[in-house]
Design a protein around this motif. Structure first.
Motif, short mmCIF file in Angstrom:
data_model
loop_
_atom_site.label_atom_id
_atom_site.label_comp_id
_atom_site.label_asym_id
_atom_site.label_seq_id
_atom_site.Cartn_x
_atom_site.Cartn_y
_atom_site.Cartn_z
N LEU A 1 5.48 -6.82 -6.12
CA LEU A 1 6.00 -6.57 -4.78
C LEU A 1 6.21 -7.89 -4.05
CD1 LEU A 1 3.69 -3.62 -3.65
CD2 LEU A 1 6.03 -3.44 -4.49
N PRO B 1 9.06 -3.48 -2.31
CA PRO B 1 9.58 -3.54 -3.67
C PRO B 1 10.76 -4.50 -3.80
CG PRO B 1 9.26 -1.26 -2.99
CD PRO B 1 9.09 -2.10 -1.77
N LYS C 1 7.90 0.81 -8.06
CA LYS C 1 7.56 -0.54 -7.63
C LYS C 1 8.78 -1.43 -7.43
CE LYS C 1 2.96 -0.57 -9.76
NZ LYS C 1 2.07 -1.24 -10.73
N SER D 1 10.38 -3.05 -14.05
CA SER D 1 9.54 -2.35 -13.07
C SER D 1 8.22 -3.05 -12.82
CB SER D 1 9.30 -0.91 -13.52
OG SER D 1 10.49 -0.16 -13.53
#
Length: 363
Positions: A171, A176, A196, A167
């Motif tokens: 980005l 994401p 994310k 996670s």
């Protein structure tokens, strides 16, 4: 223009680290202007620019080559040098970084061996920072998936640990990063990831369904069996209405708990047992014996993740009662070890990966 209008000097600037990427993103000024003008007829090989740049960990090279050869219109090869320093720490180089700028990037990962996580995670964290338009991590086997809950105080749910690590992938330019996983052991693991990243849970069952249709068209009476109720609930949706379903469950007989056919009729059928993951294979073997005892003509099995630690696959190679053992290439170490040993047959996930990615790709 905003800063000039208000007479403000910006306190930030583009880092020097990124400037070569921006300057070298196009081979020529003409290409840069073409990209800036989508209507331009010379628009910098748009079809080529829509292809995914495919990177992989060395263990996934066979799958990467399959994708490149079968789908050259979808993928092009990216290069990474994987090495170590004298002290054993990773020494990794992503080659030709400017080519990543505003491109769709895919990385084929293999986390089966936990000692190899660090170098791959370093790449996963680095890729989006090189201005990738989108970033997709294909992690076919989520290795800590069987440890997704805590039954005793003090246990550690390592499925959550790995989810938290993934996670932290930055980005990409369009949002994401996507993490593609096949037949994750417990669907609720998706909620261990934060917002994310986007966990994308795929299944290898369409590969088996296609194989079963071929067997059925050749005149075989095919049925699908499940070694427990969990597998039935999870995968019956793929086969219900197309093939007869059989359930094997554990029943107590005296002090023993034995696997027996509790639903469906396997008599005279070529029964294929379906399971997402196999370690020693004890349950699968017990299910096979129950089906043969119930009158099945032949018994095969389909395993998405053939873990088979310590060479436990050899039990199946030595057991002549098996017709076929279908496995996928989510765990390349096992595929390499088994090779073409009967009764094993490989069904590649390459086409399923491409089908998923095509949803984000247009010619």
């Amino acid at each position: 223009s905003f800063f000039r209008y208000f007479g403000v000097i910006p306190f930030f600037s583009i880092p020097a680290f990124y400037s070569p990427l921006i300057e070298n993103s196009f081979e020529s000024p003409q290409q840069a202007s073409a990209m800036a003008s989508p209507s331009s007829p010379s628009s910098f090989s748009r079809a080529q620019n829509r292809r995914f740049i495919l990177f992989c960990f060395p263990d996934m090279e066979v799958l990467a080559q399959e994708l490149l050869q079968k789908f050259p219109e979808v993928f092009e090869k990216g290069e990474i040098e994987w090495g170590t320093f004298p002290d054993g720490t990773p020494n990794v180089l992503i080659k030709n970084v400017p080519s990543i700028h505003y491109r769709n990037v895919v990385f084929l990962a293999n986390f089966r061996n936990v000692t190899l996580w660090v170098s791959q995670i370093a790449v996963l964290f680095a890729m989006p920072r090189y201005l990738a338009r989108s970033f997709t991590v294909v992690l076919p086997f989520f290795p800590t998936g069987t440890m997704e809950r805590v039954d005793t105080e003090g246990q550690v749910a390592t499925a959550m640990t790995l989810s938290r690590i993934l996670s932290c992938i930055p980005l990409s330019h369009t949002g994401p990063s996507k993490i593609v996983i096949f037949d994750i052991h417990a669907l609720q693991i998706r909620f261990y990831f934060n917002d994310k990243v986007l966990p994308c849970l795929l299944s290898a069952m369409p590969l088996l369904k296609q194989k079963l249709r071929t067997l059925s068209e050749s005149g075989e009476n095919v049925a699908v069996a499940f070694p427990d109720e969990g597998a039935l609930k999870r995968f019956k949706q793929f086969f219900k209405g197309d093939f007869p379903l059989v359930l094997c469950s554990k029943q107590r007989e005296g002090d023993a708990r034995l696997l027996r056919v509790t639903e469906g009729d396997p008599r005279g059928c070529h029964v294929v047992i379906v399971d997402d993951l196999v370690q020693s294979g004890g349950t699968l073997i017990a299910c096979k014996e129950a089906l043969l005892h119930g009158g099945a003509a032949r018994v095969s099995a389909f395993i998405t993740h053939a873990v088979f630690p310590n060479g436990s696959w050899k039990r199946f190679a030595e057991d002549k009662q098996w017709n076929k053992i279908f496995i996928t290439n989510t765990i390349p170490e096992t595929v390499k070890e088994i090779g073409t040993t009967p009764p094993f047959e490989l069904l590649s996930i390459g086409e399923e990966i491409t089908k998923f990615l095509r949803a984000f790709w247009t010619p």
